[in-house]
Design a protein around this motif. Structure first.
Motif, PDB file in Angstrom:
ATOM      1  N   SER A  14      -3.479  -0.507  -2.122  1.00 48.34           N
ATOM      2  CA  SER A  14      -2.943   0.503  -1.835  1.00 48.34           C
ATOM      3  C   SER A  14      -2.266   1.484  -2.515  1.00 48.34           C
ATOM      4  O   SER A  14      -1.139   0.840  -3.934  1.00 48.34           O
ATOM      5  N   GLN A  15      -1.771   2.688  -2.012  1.00 46.02           N
ATOM      6  CA  GLN A  15      -1.120   3.810  -2.972  1.00 46.02           C
ATOM      7  C   GLN A  15      -0.226   3.663  -3.441  1.00 46.02           C
ATOM      8  O   GLN A  15       0.729   3.348  -4.011  1.00 46.02           O
ATOM      9  N   LYS A  16       0.291   2.566  -2.212  1.00 44.02           N
ATOM     10  CA  LYS A  16       2.229   2.300  -1.961  1.00 44.02           C
ATOM     11  C   LYS A  16       2.605   1.563  -3.035  1.00 44.02           C
ATOM     12  O   LYS A  16       3.545   1.133  -3.866  1.00 44.02           O
ATOM     13  N   ASP A  26       1.347   1.472   6.871  1.00 46.65           N
ATOM     14  CA  ASP A  26       1.636   1.261   8.534  1.00 46.65           C
ATOM     15  C   ASP A  26       2.929   0.997   9.008  1.00 46.65           C
ATOM     16  O   ASP A  26       3.042   0.816  10.150  1.00 46.65           O
ATOM     17  N   GLY A  27       3.895   0.544   7.743  1.00 40.87           N
ATOM     18  CA  GLY A  27       4.791  -0.484   8.070  1.00 40.87           C
ATOM     19  C   GLY A  27       4.858  -1.650   9.854  1.00 40.87           C
ATOM     20  O   GLY A  27       5.785  -2.296   9.491  1.00 40.87           O
TER      21      GLY A  27
END
Length: 255
Positions: A190-192, A242-243
């Motif tokens: 993922s980018q994060k 997405d938290g």
């Protein structure tokens, strides 16, 4: 009598041997062809025989507005003492990058005299929309009076075959999954997560531009796993964008 027979045998042997000396060494007589020879990863011991049919080009690595990517093409057959154009075209149905996003000058796609490898240079431009999406440019080698296409699929392994007539460049201005990102050690991309890995280990995105040693990525994966568990123990677990989804390391860091 025995001496006479021995002399005759010797003469016959010499005649056969000399005839073999005069025979021409067999050389390649097949069609003169070309194929894309883009290495899958330069850290492989046999990188010159493992190919890929796509190449990522993230502008975020260079931080420049224009970037030149040179696609490597290999000759199958005899070299020539003259320069030859490499016939190549854009495949519209497999291309999402608009015309203003790249420059392809066919006059610069060349196989130089006496060379086995040729070059297809393409200049890419960083469009604003690349910050939100990946766009593709697919190029295809074409047969002409100089070159045929005898090799269409390249065998990397018993189960993996790669298209070496077409090559796709995936362009973006985002944090993307590069060859050095080991899913087995870092977990789903993922980018994060990519940004966090770079921050934690004081690395640059360009460090992942090539495949990294397994021992190195495994060690990073273990450190990353410990960091995530420490954050969870403090009551500050790390989630994906997405938290909801907890960020995790890879499944093979302790194997």
């Amino acid at each position: 009598m025995k001496k006479t027979i021995a002399n005759v045998v010797l003469l016959v042997f010499c005649a056969v041997y000399c005839a073999g000396c005069r025979s021409e060494i067999q050389t390649y007589h097949g069609a003169t062809g070309i194929y894309f020879a883009m290495p899958e990863g330069s850290t492989y011991a046999n990188a010159d025989t493992l190919y890929t049919d796509s190449t990522p080009l993230p502008f975020i690595i260079s931080l420049k507005q224009d970037s030149v990517l040179v696609l490597k093409v290999k000759l199958l057959g005899k070299t020539q003492p003259r320069q030859r154009l490499i016939p190549v075209r854009v495949v519209p149905e497999l291309t999402t990058l608009p015309a203003e996003g790249y420059d392809l000058d066919e006059a610069t796609c060349l196989l130089e005299a006496g060379q086995v490898y040729g070059k297809v240079p393409v200049t890419f431009h960083c469009l604003p929309r690349l910050q939100d999406e990946e766009l593709k440019l697919t190029l295809e080698l074409v047969e002409n009076e100089e070159f045929s296409l005898p090799v269409k699929l390249w065998r990397n392994s018993s189960t993996e075959y790669v298209d070496v007539v077409r090559h796709t460049v995936v362009v973006s201005d985002m944090y993307v999954q590069l060859p050095g990102y080991a899913v087995g050690h870092f977990g789903p991309f993922s980018q994060k997560k990519m940004k966090l890995l770079l921050e934690l280990f004081s690395m640059k995105l360009s460090d992942f531009n090539e495949k990294l040693p397994v021992t190195f990525t495994k060690a990073l994966g273990q450190k990353f796993d410990r960091y995530l568990k420490e954050q969870a123990a403090k009551g500050t677990p790390v989630y994906e964008d997405d938290g909801v989804t907890l960020m995790t390391a890879g499944a093979y860091i302790y194997m």
